[in-house]
Enzyme design. Structure first.
Site, PDB file in Angstrom:
ATOM      1  N   ASP A  25       0.857  -1.191   0.000  1.00  0.00           N
ATOM      2  CA  ASP A  25       0.000   0.000   0.000  1.00  0.00           C
ATOM      3  C   ASP A  25       0.891   1.239   0.000  1.00  0.00           C
ATOM      4  OD1 ASP A  25      -2.244   1.572   0.102  1.00  0.00           O
ATOM      5  OD2 ASP A  25      -2.592   1.305   2.239  1.00  0.00           O
ATOM      6  N   MET A  26       0.762   2.058  -1.036  1.00  0.00           N
ATOM      7  CA  MET A  26       1.564   3.278  -1.101  1.00  0.00           C
ATOM      8  C   MET A  26       1.140   4.231   0.013  1.00  0.00           C
ATOM      9  SD  MET A  26       3.562   2.591  -3.606  1.00  0.00           S
ATOM     10  CE  MET A  26       4.352   4.159  -3.972  1.00  0.00           C
ATOM     11  N   ASP A 140      -3.253   2.620  -5.927  1.00  0.00           N
ATOM     12  CA  ASP A 140      -2.130   2.701  -4.996  1.00  0.00           C
ATOM     13  C   ASP A 140      -1.941   1.455  -4.136  1.00  0.00           C
ATOM     14  OD1 ASP A 140      -4.405   2.984  -3.480  1.00  0.00           O
ATOM     15  OD2 ASP A 140      -3.693   4.709  -2.318  1.00  0.00           O
ATOM     16  N   GLU A 141      -2.565   0.337  -4.498  1.00  0.00           N
ATOM     17  CA  GLU A 141      -2.355  -0.877  -3.708  1.00  0.00           C
ATOM     18  C   GLU A 141      -2.451  -2.122  -4.568  1.00  0.00           C
ATOM     19  OE1 GLU A 141      -5.378  -2.084  -0.893  1.00  0.00           O
ATOM     20  OE2 GLU A 141      -6.860  -0.780  -1.848  1.00  0.00           O
TER      21      GLU A 141
END
Length: 392
Positions: A25-26, A140-141
């Site tokens: 996860d960013m 983003d994940e």
């Protein structure tokens, strides 16, 4: 011994590798991308989600003037925020005006989705170079099947973080466990820029003390309903009578709640997932009247249908069902959909179906949001093969 007599090892005889799944996860992704552009804002409360009016004014030599959240006027919502802004209570999906009361001096930046998609592709391509089995969950994940990767979980997580940072200059957090459910919970534990690993025999010690809301899939309403039953922690949920859960939440969701509390989740990492639907929607800057603002509403409708048609065409999908979504000034939301005689991605077909859906909605108040959705998707190539097959 002849060849036919040789004892061959069949695939079924090969023991399966233990499941090992990473959730990457960013960290505050959109905000972090903006901080690459404006590094001088690091360490400050920054909120992403303003319109073009909140674009920083460039005075040259790295000097900028930034918009402040307290000056925002409108009905927008927060796209994301830095961890400093989150410490002040500002989170994603919060109304901008409410956020302005909590953090009036926070810096406001416009969202730049082209840039976010660029960095999303960079980090995912970097991960694929060393771990090709990934499931794309959002911009983003991702989930990563790391069962066959050499090395212990910590060294793998460190390596993944390194390749992401080298490719993007951004940090991420990684959780590793035997299930997707627990891996996702792990990735939230040591944010930002953290690693968490939980073995199956550590579920009771490390997962059970957490709030039930930490389980992905238990939202605010379910959390409140569980609290009414005296369930606030995962341990309490794990020990609760599963039949009573099913009586209160339905058979399927009740059973899922019980399994999830015990960390049970047999979902695999799906490397080629097909979308169930594709949609486009917009929230207006002011509530629109269907009579007075009909030309404006028509333009919004046509723009949304064009965007949806272009996306379906670009991705090679046809849609059997077209739907609309309306949210009124009082936040009441209605949806309608219609099934087409044959699947289509054509602009005219989408507009015609959307208008048919709109005619089925009694509109007695102003409109604040309009959305268009294509569902029951099929691949265009698959549909062509089916149609060709009917000729014989």
């Amino acid at each position: 011994m002849g060849h036919d007599d040789a004892t061959a090892v069949q695939p079924a005889d090969v023991p399966a590798l233990p499941r090992r799944i990473a959730h990457l996860d960013m960290d505050a992704f959109y905000a972090s991308v903006e901080l690459l552009r404006y590094p001088q804002l690091r360490g400050q409360a920054v909120v992403i989600g303003g319109g073009s009016a909140s674009r920083p004014q460039d005075h040259g030599n790295g000097v900028f003037t930034y918009a402040r959240l307290k000056d925002y006027v409108g009905r927008g919502v927060v796209t994301t925020s830095t961890y400093e802004a989150r410490a002040l209570g500002v989170f994603s999906a919060m109304g901008m005006m409410k956020a302005a009361k909590l953090a009036p001096d926070a810096i406001l930046l416009p969202a730049d989705f082209d840039s976010y998609r660029h960095y999303s592709a960079l980090f995912k391509n970097a991960v694929r170079e060393i771990a090709p089995d990934i499931e794309n969950r959002s911009i983003d994940e991702i989930y990563i099947d790391i069962a066959s990767m050499p090395g212990d979980s910590m060294s793998i997580a460190t390596r993944l973080k390194d390749v992401v940072f080298q490719a993007t200059g951004l940090t991420c957090s990684i959780g590793i466990s035997s299930t997707k459910l627990v891996a996702k919970m792990c990735s939230e534990m040591n944010k930002p820029n953290g690693i968490a690993i939980i073995r199956d025999d550590e579920i009771e010690e490390r997962i059970w003390p957490l709030a039930v809301s930490k389980i992905n899939g238990i939202g605010p309403k379910a959390t409140q309903k569980l609290a009414a039953l005296g369930i606030t922690t995962i341990a309490q949920l794990a020990h609760f009578d599963p039949f009573v859960l099913q009586e209160n939440f339905g058979k399927q969701y009740g059973a899922w709640l019980h399994r999830s509390a015990h960390g049970l989740d047999d979902r695999p990492v799906v490397t080629k997932a097909e979308p169930k639907s594709i949609s486009r929607e917009t929230t207006f800057g002011r509530d629109l009247d269907v009579k007075i603002d009909r030309p404006v509403l028509t333009n919004y409708l046509l723009d949304l249908c064009k965007s949806l048609a272009d996306h379906l065409d670009r991705k090679g999908y046809l849609s059997y069902t077209i739907g609309i979504k309306l949210r009124f000034a009082d936040f009441h939301t209605v949806t309608r959909d219609i099934t087409l005689q044959r699947p289509s991605a054509g602009f005219e077909d989408i507009v015609s179906a959307a208008r048919e859906c709109l005619r089925r909605v009694p509109i007695n108040s102003r409109i604040r949001l309009l959305g268009i959705k294509a569902s029951n998707l099929t691949r265009e190539a698959d549909n062509i093969q089916v149609e060709q097959g009917t000729l014989f």
